[in-house]
Design a protein around this motif. Structure first.
Motif, PDB file in Angstrom:
ATOM      1  N   MET A 160       0.831  -1.211   0.000  1.00 57.82           N
ATOM      2  CA  MET A 160       0.000   0.000   0.000  1.00 57.82           C
ATOM      3  C   MET A 160       0.863   1.258   0.000  1.00 57.82           C
ATOM      4  O   MET A 160       0.505   2.250  -0.613  1.00 57.82           O
ATOM      5  N   LYS A 161       1.994   1.202   0.675  1.00 53.67           N
ATOM      6  CA  LYS A 161       2.884   2.364   0.683  1.00 53.67           C
ATOM      7  C   LYS A 161       3.438   2.631  -0.712  1.00 53.67           C
ATOM      8  O   LYS A 161       3.791   3.744  -1.031  1.00 53.67           O
ATOM      9  N   GLN A 162       3.475   1.595  -1.555  1.00 57.44           N
ATOM     10  CA  GLN A 162       3.956   1.753  -2.920  1.00 57.44           C
ATOM     11  C   GLN A 162       2.907   2.380  -3.837  1.00 57.44           C
ATOM     12  O   GLN A 162       3.162   2.602  -5.012  1.00 57.44           O
ATOM     13  N   TRP A 163       1.721   2.675  -3.313  1.00 56.84           N
ATOM     14  CA  TRP A 163       0.669   3.344  -4.075  1.00 56.84           C
ATOM     15  C   TRP A 163       1.200   4.624  -4.721  1.00 56.84           C
ATOM     16  O   TRP A 163       0.759   5.023  -5.790  1.00 56.84           O
ATOM     17  N   ARG A 164       2.183   5.227  -4.121  1.00 58.69           N
ATOM     18  CA  ARG A 164       2.743   6.463  -4.664  1.00 58.69           C
ATOM     19  C   ARG A 164       3.271   6.277  -6.081  1.00 58.69           C
ATOM     20  O   ARG A 164       3.355   7.225  -6.852  1.00 58.69           O
ATOM     21  N   VAL A 165       3.627   5.048  -6.430  1.00 52.93           N
ATOM     22  CA  VAL A 165       4.090   4.748  -7.787  1.00 52.93           C
ATOM     23  C   VAL A 165       2.978   5.062  -8.795  1.00 52.93           C
ATOM     24  O   VAL A 165       3.255   5.422  -9.925  1.00 52.93           O
ATOM     25  N   VAL A 166       1.736   4.937  -8.377  1.00 52.67           N
ATOM     26  CA  VAL A 166       0.602   5.281  -9.229  1.00 52.67           C
ATOM     27  C   VAL A 166       0.319   6.776  -9.152  1.00 52.67           C
ATOM     28  O   VAL A 166       0.055   7.431 -10.164  1.00 52.67           O
ATOM     29  N   HIS A 167       0.381   7.328  -7.966  1.00 55.56           N
ATOM     30  CA  HIS A 167       0.033   8.732  -7.757  1.00 55.56           C
ATOM     31  C   HIS A 167       1.015   9.683  -8.449  1.00 55.56           C
ATOM     32  O   HIS A 167       0.600  10.705  -8.990  1.00 55.56           O
ATOM     33  N   LEU A 168       2.283   9.351  -8.461  1.00 47.52           N
ATOM     34  CA  LEU A 168       3.287  10.246  -9.045  1.00 47.52           C
ATOM     35  C   LEU A 168       3.070  10.494 -10.537  1.00 47.52           C
ATOM     36  O   LEU A 168       3.064  11.656 -10.964  1.00 47.52           O
TER      37      LEU A 168
END
Length: 192
Positions: A160-168
């Motif tokens: 879930m912390k890797q969600w930023r890979v989508v947000h960026l």
């Protein structure tokens, strides 16, 4: 139980996003009611500055700056991005007359949805991990046993912390479209 879970986890997301849309519509209606629609034309500037200022959190998180505490900057990121998005939506509501403006606004809304989704999914994952840890402590399991049993849950939290890979990339798409819109405004503005 399920209804409580739904209201606790989905309702804050829906309230944050619908609150943004309703606040933008009400603000635009007030400007129209006061015959001050022209003000909306200029709200894009402070809105963009607030959104731009909200990236301080991302810079701190990536250790590009040392200013501030990460948790506090995250809260400021959320507030500034929400308020900046509100101002940009009011700005867009006043003169939605070009495809680039539509695209930039749509990208901003997708970015807001992505940010809110990540925030609430990460909070949910963190809360569930902590609840599971508390249940195991109540069973008086040893620390090593708890961590062993929570291994999969902690992996889920890490994913879930890797969600930023989508947000960026969504954020970058919004930034490019917003910058293109700003450049177009300067190029085609009636500078008389």
């Amino acid at each position: 139980m399920r209804a409580n879970l739904l209201s606790r986890e989905v309702t804050p997301f829906l309230l944050a996003f619908s609150g943004l849309v309703v606040a933008a519509l009400l603000s635009d209606a007030v400007l129209h009611g006061l015959d001050a629609v022209w003000i909306g034309r200029y709200l894009g500037i402070p809105g963009s500055l607030l959104i731009l200022g909200s990236i301080t959190y991302s810079l701190r998180k990536r250790r590009l700056i040392r200013l501030g505490q990460t948790a506090r900057l995250l809260r400021w990121h959320e507030y500034m991005a929400w308020l900046g998005s509100l101002l940009v939506l009011v700005h867009a509501g006043v003169h939605f007359n070009a495809i680039l403006a539509w695209l930039a606004t749509a990208a901003m809304l997708v970015n807001v949805i992505s940010g809110l989704t990540g925030k609430f999914l990460l909070d949910r994952s963190r809360r569930r991990l902590e609840e599971a840890r508390q249940r195991m402590r109540q069973k008086e399991l040893a620390g090593e046993d708890i961590e062993e049993r929570l291994y999969r849950d902690s992996l889920t939290f890490d994913v879930m912390k890797q969600w930023r890979v989508v947000h960026l990339p969504i954020t970058l798409a919004f930034a490019v479209l917003a910058l293109a819109h700003i450049v177009a405004v300067f190029l085609f503005w009636g500078w008389k």
